[in-house]
Design a protein around this motif. Structure first.
Motif, mmCIF file in Angstrom:
data_model
loop_
_atom_site.group_PDB
_atom_site.id
_atom_site.type_symbol
_atom_site.label_atom_id
_atom_site.label_comp_id
_atom_site.label_asym_id
_atom_site.label_seq_id
_atom_site.Cartn_x
_atom_site.Cartn_y
_atom_site.Cartn_z
ATOM 1 N N ILE A 48 10.893 4.387 4.117
ATOM 2 C CA ILE A 48 9.434 4.245 4.210
ATOM 3 C C ILE A 48 8.808 3.999 2.837
ATOM 4 C CG2 ILE A 48 7.294 5.462 4.781
ATOM 5 C CD1 ILE A 48 8.768 6.719 7.131
ATOM 6 N N PRO A 49 9.185 4.764 1.772
ATOM 7 C CA PRO A 49 8.619 4.448 0.442
ATOM 8 C C PRO A 49 8.894 3.010 -0.001
ATOM 9 C CG PRO A 49 9.639 6.608 0.414
ATOM 10 C CD PRO A 49 9.977 5.998 1.737
ATOM 11 N N TYR A 50 10.093 2.515 0.295
ATOM 12 C CA TYR A 50 10.389 1.135 -0.092
ATOM 13 C C TYR A 50 9.556 0.145 0.724
ATOM 14 C CZ TYR A 50 14.181 1.454 -3.514
ATOM 15 O OH TYR A 50 14.907 1.652 -4.663
ATOM 16 N N ARG A 96 6.650 0.648 1.907
ATOM 17 C CA ARG A 96 5.279 0.726 1.409
ATOM 18 C C ARG A 96 5.124 -0.042 0.100
ATOM 19 N NH1 ARG A 96 4.910 5.958 0.766
ATOM 20 N NH2 ARG A 96 4.305 6.303 2.921
ATOM 21 N N VAL A 97 6.063 0.159 -0.835
ATOM 22 C CA VAL A 97 5.920 -0.492 -2.135
ATOM 23 C C VAL A 97 6.140 -1.997 -2.015
ATOM 24 C CG1 VAL A 97 8.317 -0.294 -2.962
ATOM 25 C CG2 VAL A 97 6.438 -0.215 -4.589
ATOM 26 N N ALA A 133 5.172 -3.815 0.486
ATOM 27 C CA ALA A 133 3.911 -4.350 1.008
ATOM 28 C C ALA A 133 2.811 -4.318 -0.050
ATOM 29 C CB ALA A 133 3.484 -3.552 2.237
ATOM 30 N N GLU A 134 2.755 -3.216 -0.817
ATOM 31 C CA GLU A 134 1.664 -3.049 -1.783
ATOM 32 C C GLU A 134 1.771 -3.984 -2.977
ATOM 33 O OE1 GLU A 134 1.856 1.055 -2.761
ATOM 34 O OE2 GLU A 134 0.792 1.733 -0.952
#
Length: 684
Positions: free
Chosen positions: A529-531, A533-534, A536-537
């Motif tokens: 999930i952190p990957y 998110r980053v 996409a951001e």
């Protein structure tokens, strides 16, 4: 003597009262025109004969020329007493010279007035351009449109006239008189449809008159015409103008409410009014703006990258090597990613800097030389400066001249900056040294030392941008060394500085670092999930060299931290971007295409010298082990051996494939399993 001469139209001569002097037959005027374009130099009689009779001079040509000259002397100096030598049309050695002052010839007055206009503020410049253009009465030497002797001067002066028309329009736009410029520019581009600058100025004037649709139609019409006449690529400035007009919403924006915005607007308007169009001061000011623009965010970075190329080209066209060197060397924007966002553009800038340094020579100003060498080092990141095919991974290491030049540039820049004791210059040079620190695997400790020196230097001398850079270099290096506690401290400080100094791009790297850290401590599944998110951001962060293809590397993390091959379906929907050549053999091997994988391994270039080179060597080693490709396997082992104690890929601050030691063990196991078969594989 008061006689005034005309070249900008039919050849003329007038007395001090403005009365035309009778120049006689066309041959007389032709001799006068030929002497005028010599600009005070002697024209031998034999040259005059050749010019006047291009095919075959008659037997009495020399005598005829002397007769023409005598008639001109009588016409130009009617009050000269008999047998007194002429003071205007003089015999000098083998020929004749016309001794006219700068103010006596309309073409020369035009050039002098144009030179003053080019140095004047916009309002004064408009009047001077009008004065300069008023000297034109028609085509240059209109009496002799096909004379070979006149062709070069006709072309030169006509080019200056066209430039003057456009620069006058430029000055009008700077004064806010866009409507006054439109009619003249329409006539200009109609008569000279190949003048790209003219079309851009016309579209700009129309846009500033509130006629944006007409401006865009004008640009589209011009692009079609230029492409048809000159081929693709002839309309680059038109494309940029169209993009600028489409993206400009200033006409719809509300009045600025902040005091700083008001000061900015008033100062920018005063600058436009006061600084002459195309003055060198504008180049220097633009360079400063681009430095600041590059760190404002994604949009600013992309704009700065595009406009920087145009600025450097304009500086090089100036013909002033020192000016060009100063402009090229002024872009000391901190750079932390060792793969170029725009490899072709980076290579072009590196070549421009190298040319400028060569023109200055080793004895040029040392600070300027250090700046240019730093540009060479920074822009030669990865393989951006390669001008020959990169060596293959299956071959023994070989010297690569472009890399050696970049490394030497970095070393000399640092040495010069240390000698000069210039903190800002040393910071720039250390940035170049960092870019060249990836010449071989296993350089995380060296990069940490560079980052530490840069951080201390920046703190001591108040260089906030380079303090962020120094800490980012340390963040990556510490991740590569596996010291995540120290990396966390750097990430916290980077975020604080980025917020305080409005450096949003710095947080792109800390966001990636935190995803890497989660993966390193809790495993790939926890980091999914952190990957996501980053990814996409930061997809639109303005750094395609960083983000393009990185999703495929993230997908490979759980595979490379294990011992198997990837499921091809897991990567089928992902863009492998610039990493495809090094991922392709592994994907082919995973798909069961062993022979294709072996062929790909035999032809793949060695990984780029950047922050992901250890990770890509690990990928090649995994593929080579699976299809028994001895040359790549042994080369990968030799390269990775220098990185024992580091974590593969973690020096990028993006992903980690785990300890390099584990990958070396797998390579050794595969090589041991080959036995004598490895030699046979070497010939594959």
């Amino acid at each position: 003597m008061g006689v005034e001469f005309g070249l900008l139209g039919p050849v003329t001569a007038r007395d001090p009262d403005g009365t035309p002097l009778p120049l006689g037959a066309p041959r007389h005027r032709e001799v006068l025109g030929r002497l005028l374009i010599a600009r005070g130099r002697v024209v031998p009689v034999t040259r005059l004969v050749t010019d006047l009779w291009e095919d075959r001079p008659p037997a009495g040509a020399v005598g005829a020329v002397r007769t023409f000259v005598a008639a001109l002397r009588r016409a130009l100096e009617p009050a000269r007493p008999p047998r007194r030598p002429s003071r205007l049309l003089v015999t000098d050695g083998p020929g004749y010279v016309l001794r006219a002052g700068r103010d006596a010839v309309d073409a020369w007055r035009f050039e002098d007035t144009a030179a003053r206009a080019g140095q004047a503020p916009p309002h004064a410049a408009v009047a001077l351009w009008d004065e300069a253009l008023a000297h034109w009465r028609g085509p240059v030497l209109a009496d002799f449109p096909t004379a070979a002797w006149a062709a070069a001067e006709q072309a030169r002066l006509e080019a200056l006239r066209l430039d003057a028309v456009e620069r006058r329009a430029d000055a009008l736009l700077a004064t806010g008189a866009a409507r006054d410029a439109v009619a003249d520019l329409r006539a200009h581009v109609t008569a000279h449809p190949g003048r790209e600058d003219g079309w851009v100025l016309l579209a700009t004037a129309l846009d500033r008159c509130g006629r944006r649709g007409e401006a865009l139609d004008t640009l589209r019409h011009a692009r079609r015409g230029l492409t048809g006449a000159y081929g693709p690529g002839a309309e680059a400035a038109l494309a940029r103008a169209e993009a600028r007009i489409r993206s400009d919403t200033s006409g719809l924006a509300p009045e600025p409410a902040g005091a700083a915005d008001g000061v900015w607007d008033r100062t920018a308007a005063a600058w436009a009014r006061s600084v002459p169009a195309r003055a060198r001061a504008r180049l220097h000011a633009t360079a400063g703006l681009l430095r600041d623009l590059a760190v404002t965010g994604a949009d600013g970075l992309e704009e700065a990258r595009e406009h920087r190329r145009d600025l450097v080209a304009a500086a090089e066209r100036s013909g002033d090597p020192v000016l060009a060197a100063r402009i090229i060397g002024s872009y000391d924007v901190p750079a932390v990613w060792t793969r170029a966002d725009d490899p072709e553009g980076a290579a072009e800038l590196a070549r421009s800097a190298a040319r400028a340094a060569a023109r200055l020579g080793p004895d040029g100003p040392p600070a300027l030389r250090a700046r240019l060498l730093s540009v060479v080092a920074v822009e030669s990141r990865g393989d951006a400066a390669a001008h020959a095919p990169v060596p293959r991974a299956a071959e023994p290491p070989a010297a690569e001249p472009w890399r050696l030049r970049a490394e030497r540039a970095a070393e000399e820049a640092v040495s010069l900056a240390r000698r000069l004791k210039d903190p800002a210059l040393l910071a720039f040079a250390l940035n170049g040294a960092f870019m060249q620190s990836c010449a071989r695997c296993g350089s995380a400790a060296h990069r940490d030392a560079l980052g530490s020196e840069l951080t201390r230097l920046a703190i001591d001398h108040q260089l906030p941008g380079h303090e962020v850079l120094g800490r980012l270099i340390r963040l990556q290096a510490l991740a590569g060394l596996g010291d995540l506690a120290a990396g966390d401290a750097q990430a916290e400080e980077i975020d604080r500085l980025a917020h305080r100094d409005e450096r949003p791009l710095a947080t792109v790297f800390t966001a990636w670092y935190r995803a890497l850290r989660r993966c390193a401590t809790d495993g790939p599944e926890a980091a999914r999930i952190p990957y996501a998110r980053v990814l996409a951001e930061t997809a639109d962060c303005g750094m395609p060299g960083l983000t393009r293809g990185v999703a495929a590397l993230v997908a490979l993390v759980p595979v490379m931290r294990g011992a198997g091959l990837p499921d091809p379906d897991d990567l089928a929907h992902l863009d492998t971007g610039p990493y495809r050549p090094w991922l392709e053999p592994l994907l082919l091997a995973a798909a069961g295409a062993a022979e294709q994988a072996r062929h790909a391994l035999s032809t793949v270039p060695r990984p780029p010298h950047d922050l992901l080179q250890e990770a890509l060597w690990c990928v090649l080693a995994r593929a080579a082990a699976s299809v028994r490709h001895g040359p790549v396997l042994r080369r990968a082992r030799d390269e990775l051996a220098a990185a024992v104690g580091e974590y593969a890929g973690a020096g990028s601050g993006l992903i980690s494939f785990g300890p390099v030691t584990e990958h070396l063990k797998a390579v050794d196991t595969a090589l041991g399993a080959y036995g004598l078969v490895a030699q046979e594989d070497d010939t594959a």
